[in-house]
Design a protein around this motif. Structure first.
Motif, PDB file in Angstrom:
ATOM      1  N   GLN A  93       0.823  -1.204   0.000  1.00 41.89           N
ATOM      2  CA  GLN A  93       0.000   0.000   0.000  1.00 41.89           C
ATOM      3  C   GLN A  93       0.865   1.265   0.000  1.00 41.89           C
ATOM      4  O   GLN A  93       0.559   2.238  -0.671  1.00 41.89           O
ATOM      5  N   ALA A  94       1.954   1.247   0.769  1.00 44.84           N
ATOM      6  CA  ALA A  94       2.783   2.451   0.920  1.00 44.84           C
ATOM      7  C   ALA A  94       3.963   2.470  -0.059  1.00 44.84           C
ATOM      8  O   ALA A  94       4.942   3.169   0.169  1.00 44.84           O
ATOM      9  N   GLY A 148       0.059   7.639  -7.815  1.00 46.83           N
ATOM     10  CA  GLY A 148      -0.261   6.636  -8.830  1.00 46.83           C
ATOM     11  C   GLY A 148       0.967   6.218  -9.614  1.00 46.83           C
ATOM     12  O   GLY A 148       1.152   5.037  -9.932  1.00 46.83           O
ATOM     13  N   GLU A 149       1.824   7.218  -9.918  1.00 48.09           N
ATOM     14  CA  GLU A 149       3.066   6.896 -10.640  1.00 48.09           C
ATOM     15  C   GLU A 149       3.991   6.043  -9.775  1.00 48.09           C
ATOM     16  O   GLU A 149       4.602   5.084 -10.252  1.00 48.09           O
ATOM     17  N   ARG A 150       4.066   6.376  -8.502  1.00 44.51           N
ATOM     18  CA  ARG A 150       4.912   5.569  -7.601  1.00 44.51           C
ATOM     19  C   ARG A 150       4.426   4.122  -7.552  1.00 44.51           C
ATOM     20  O   ARG A 150       5.228   3.194  -7.552  1.00 44.51           O
ATOM     21  N   GLN A 151       3.110   3.963  -7.472  1.00 44.35           N
ATOM     22  CA  GLN A 151       2.611   2.595  -7.377  1.00 44.35           C
ATOM     23  C   GLN A 151       2.849   1.853  -8.692  1.00 44.35           C
ATOM     24  O   GLN A 151       3.099   0.652  -8.682  1.00 44.35           O
ATOM     25  N   ARG A 152       2.791   2.553  -9.813  1.00 42.44           N
ATOM     26  CA  ARG A 152       3.093   1.881 -11.082  1.00 42.44           C
ATOM     27  C   ARG A 152       4.568   1.488 -11.142  1.00 42.44           C
ATOM     28  O   ARG A 152       4.911   0.424 -11.656  1.00 42.44           O
ATOM     29  N   VAL A 153       5.446   2.332 -10.601  1.00 34.46           N
ATOM     30  CA  VAL A 153       6.871   1.956 -10.493  1.00 34.46           C
ATOM     31  C   VAL A 153       6.997   0.721  -9.594  1.00 34.46           C
ATOM     32  O   VAL A 153       7.722  -0.232  -9.907  1.00 34.46           O
ATOM     33  N   ALA A 154       6.248   0.722  -8.489  1.00 35.57           N
ATOM     34  CA  ALA A 154       6.325  -0.403  -7.543  1.00 35.57           C
ATOM     35  C   ALA A 154       5.819  -1.692  -8.191  1.00 35.57           C
ATOM     36  O   ALA A 154       6.348  -2.778  -7.925  1.00 35.57           O
ATOM     37  N   GLU A 170      -3.316  -4.215  -0.587  1.00 34.51           N
ATOM     38  CA  GLU A 170      -4.022  -2.944  -0.762  1.00 34.51           C
ATOM     39  C   GLU A 170      -3.258  -2.002  -1.692  1.00 34.51           C
ATOM     40  O   GLU A 170      -2.899  -0.880  -1.300  1.00 34.51           O
ATOM     41  N   PRO A 171      -3.073  -2.446  -2.931  1.00 27.76           N
ATOM     42  CA  PRO A 171      -2.238  -1.653  -3.850  1.00 27.76           C
ATOM     43  C   PRO A 171      -2.836  -0.292  -4.197  1.00 27.76           C
ATOM     44  O   PRO A 171      -2.108   0.588  -4.636  1.00 27.76           O
ATOM     45  N   THR A 172      -4.130  -0.104  -3.967  1.00 28.11           N
ATOM     46  CA  THR A 172      -4.727   1.203  -4.255  1.00 28.11           C
ATOM     47  C   THR A 172      -5.127   1.939  -2.978  1.00 28.11           C
ATOM     48  O   THR A 172      -5.782   2.973  -3.027  1.00 28.11           O
ATOM     49  N   GLY A 173      -4.695   1.410  -1.835  1.00 29.00           N
ATOM     50  CA  GLY A 173      -5.124   1.948  -0.540  1.00 29.00           C
ATOM     51  C   GLY A 173      -4.748   3.401  -0.308  1.00 29.00           C
ATOM     52  O   GLY A 173      -5.409   4.097   0.450  1.00 29.00           O
ATOM     53  N   ASN A 174      -3.658   3.853  -0.957  1.00 28.06           N
ATOM     54  CA  ASN A 174      -3.204   5.237  -0.750  1.00 28.06           C
ATOM     55  C   ASN A 174      -3.484   6.126  -1.949  1.00 28.06           C
ATOM     56  O   ASN A 174      -2.905   7.194  -2.060  1.00 28.06           O
ATOM     57  N   LEU A 175      -4.340   5.672  -2.868  1.00 29.91           N
ATOM     58  CA  LEU A 175      -4.475   6.391  -4.138  1.00 29.91           C
ATOM     59  C   LEU A 175      -5.850   7.034  -4.295  1.00 29.91           C
ATOM     60  O   LEU A 175      -6.852   6.510  -3.813  1.00 29.91           O
ATOM     61  N   VAL A 200      -4.910  -8.304  -1.957  1.00 28.35           N
ATOM     62  CA  VAL A 200      -5.726  -7.928  -0.804  1.00 28.35           C
ATOM     63  C   VAL A 200      -6.258  -6.530  -1.053  1.00 28.35           C
ATOM     64  O   VAL A 200      -5.490  -5.632  -1.412  1.00 28.35           O
ATOM     65  N   THR A 201      -7.550  -6.338  -0.899  1.00 29.07           N
ATOM     66  CA  THR A 201      -8.104  -5.018  -1.196  1.00 29.07           C
ATOM     67  C   THR A 201      -9.378  -4.733  -0.421  1.00 29.07           C
ATOM     68  O   THR A 201     -10.110  -5.641  -0.038  1.00 29.07           O
ATOM     69  N   HIS A 202      -9.603  -3.445  -0.174  1.00 29.79           N
ATOM     70  CA  HIS A 202     -10.887  -2.991   0.386  1.00 29.79           C
ATOM     71  C   HIS A 202     -11.778  -2.460  -0.732  1.00 29.79           C
ATOM     72  O   HIS A 202     -12.912  -2.064  -0.484  1.00 29.79           O
ATOM     73  N   ASP A 203     -11.241  -2.397  -1.965  1.00 24.88           N
ATOM     74  CA  ASP A 203     -11.914  -1.722  -3.071  1.00 24.88           C
ATOM     75  C   ASP A 203     -12.605  -2.746  -3.977  1.00 24.88           C
ATOM     76  O   ASP A 203     -11.947  -3.599  -4.583  1.00 24.88           O
ATOM     77  N   ALA A 204     -13.919  -2.641  -4.072  1.00 21.82           N
ATOM     78  CA  ALA A 204     -14.682  -3.604  -4.876  1.00 21.82           C
ATOM     79  C   ALA A 204     -14.257  -3.578  -6.347  1.00 21.82           C
ATOM     80  O   ALA A 204     -14.305  -4.595  -7.036  1.00 21.82           O
ATOM     81  N   ARG A 205     -13.820  -2.400  -6.818  1.00 22.73           N
ATOM     82  CA  ARG A 205     -13.384  -2.330  -8.221  1.00 22.73           C
ATOM     83  C   ARG A 205     -12.129  -3.164  -8.443  1.00 22.73           C
ATOM     84  O   ARG A 205     -11.949  -3.783  -9.483  1.00 22.73           O
ATOM     85  N   VAL A 206     -11.248  -3.142  -7.454  1.00 20.50           N
ATOM     86  CA  VAL A 206     -10.028  -3.945  -7.556  1.00 20.50           C
ATOM     87  C   VAL A 206     -10.389  -5.431  -7.487  1.00 20.50           C
ATOM     88  O   VAL A 206      -9.912  -6.246  -8.273  1.00 20.50           O
ATOM     89  N   ALA A 207     -11.276  -5.755  -6.539  1.00 19.43           N
ATOM     90  CA  ALA A 207     -11.692  -7.153  -6.388  1.00 19.43           C
ATOM     91  C   ALA A 207     -12.328  -7.677  -7.671  1.00 19.43           C
ATOM     92  O   ALA A 207     -12.192  -8.851  -8.022  1.00 19.43           O
ATOM     93  N   ALA A 208     -12.997  -6.786  -8.402  1.00 13.21           N
ATOM     94  CA  ALA A 208     -13.690  -7.201  -9.629  1.00 13.21           C
ATOM     95  C   ALA A 208     -12.721  -7.577 -10.747  1.00 13.21           C
ATOM     96  O   ALA A 208     -13.139  -8.138 -11.762  1.00 13.21           O
ATOM     97  N   THR A 209     -11.427  -7.284 -10.578  1.00 12.03           N
ATOM     98  CA  THR A 209     -10.451  -7.698 -11.588  1.00 12.03           C
ATOM     99  C   THR A 209     -10.022  -9.155 -11.387  1.00 12.03           C
ATOM    100  O   THR A 209      -9.252  -9.686 -12.181  1.00 12.03           O
TER     101      THR A 209
END
Ligand SMILES: Nc1ncnc2c1ncn2[C@@H]1O[C@H](COP(=O)(O)OP(=O)(O)OP(=O)(O)O)[C@@H](O)[C@H]1O
Ligand SMILES: [Mg+2]
Length: 243
Positions: A93-94, A148-154, A170-175, A200-209
């Motif tokens: 996440q971070a 978002g750019e940092r997470q894409r680098v990660a 939680e890859p989108t937890g901070n975005l 692992v995610t709290h975001d239904a959109r992420v889970a839908a992938t």
């Protein structure tokens, strides 16, 4: 066996001043090659603990984990860390980028640690940054990039050792929602390309992938749903890594 990951009766108890916490209370999991599994559940139900045990970042109190058919519980620290370097890509996440290294240096690091030659590692890193739409940002430091750019680098970094499985916590937890969409598209493209992932995610959109959705509560799995995905799935128009 075709599972990339297998866990049996996985248990984790943390000792604390205030007593013990039973974070995982007997989890069985099989993740097939090419499958994307999403894990959801309330805060504190054991999701991060599970990912850390699957990726060999922590050792379980009880139970077994196999990565690509090899039981990792029996490995010594050195062999365990070699397994992580070769087989696992972590996304947090971070972000956890090294701030003093440029984007491309962050991305090539796991490949170097996994034993690639410097030129092969740099070549692969440049290719991955291009795939996540950040080719022009290769020489920038993380501090100069958006979340978002940092997470894409990660995510590029997580792929640089060609891992058997990507474990994302939680890859989108901070975005924000725009950056979330970018990362979402990237994860879905990886799924479409056959990358095995546990997210692992709290975001239904992420889970839908995901191909499969697992709900956790109080250290156990309570529900499992197979989502209707595949090349003709609802998000297929988003597949493809080009930004
Ligand atoms: N290193 C640790 N030492 C002691 N207790 C811990 C440790 N790590 C996690 N826990 C406890 O174990 C339980 C599960 O934690 P975990 O981080 O796995 O939950 P989570 O589902 O990832 O939660 P969140 O959604 O908030 O990230 C919690 O009660 C937590 O406080
Ligand atoms: Mg967590």
């Amino acid at each position: 066996m075709s599972e990339v990951l297998r866990a049996r009766d996985l248990r984790m108890t943390y000792g604390r001043d205030t007593g013990t916490v039973h974070a995982l209370e007997g989890v069985d999991l099989d993740v097939e090659r090419g499958e994307t599994v999403a894990i959801m559940g309330p805060s504190g139900c054991g999701k991060s603990t599970l990912l850390q045990l699957l990726g060999g970042l922590q050792r379980s109190t009880r139970g077994q984990v196999w990565v690509d058919g090899r039981q990792i519980d029996a490995l010594n620290e050195r062999a365990l860390s070699r397994m992580r370097q070769r087989a696992i890509g972590f996304v947090f996440q971070a972000f956890h980028l090294l701030e003093e290294l440029t984007a491309v240096e962050n991305v090539e690091l796991p490949a170097l640690l996994a034993g690639r030659s410097p030129s092969a590692a740099r070549h692969r890193a440049a290719e991955l940054l291009d795939q996540v739409g950040l080719a022009e940002h290769a020489g920038r430091l993380p501090v100069s990039l958006s979340g978002g750019e940092r997470q894409r680098v990660a995510i590029a970094r997580a792929l640089s050792n060609d891992p058997l499985v990507v474990l994302a916590d939680e890859p989108t937890g901070n975005l924000d929602s725009v950056a979330t969409s970018e990362v979402l598209r990237l994860l879905d493209g990886l799924r479409a390309a056959g990358q095995t992932q546990v997210i692992v995610t709290h975001d239904a959109r992420v889970a839908a992938t995901a191909d499969r959705l697992i709900s956790m509560r109080d250290g156990v799995f309570v529900e499992e749903t197979r989502l209707d995905r595949g090349p003709s799935g609802p998000l297929s128009e988003l597949a493809g890594l080009e930004g």
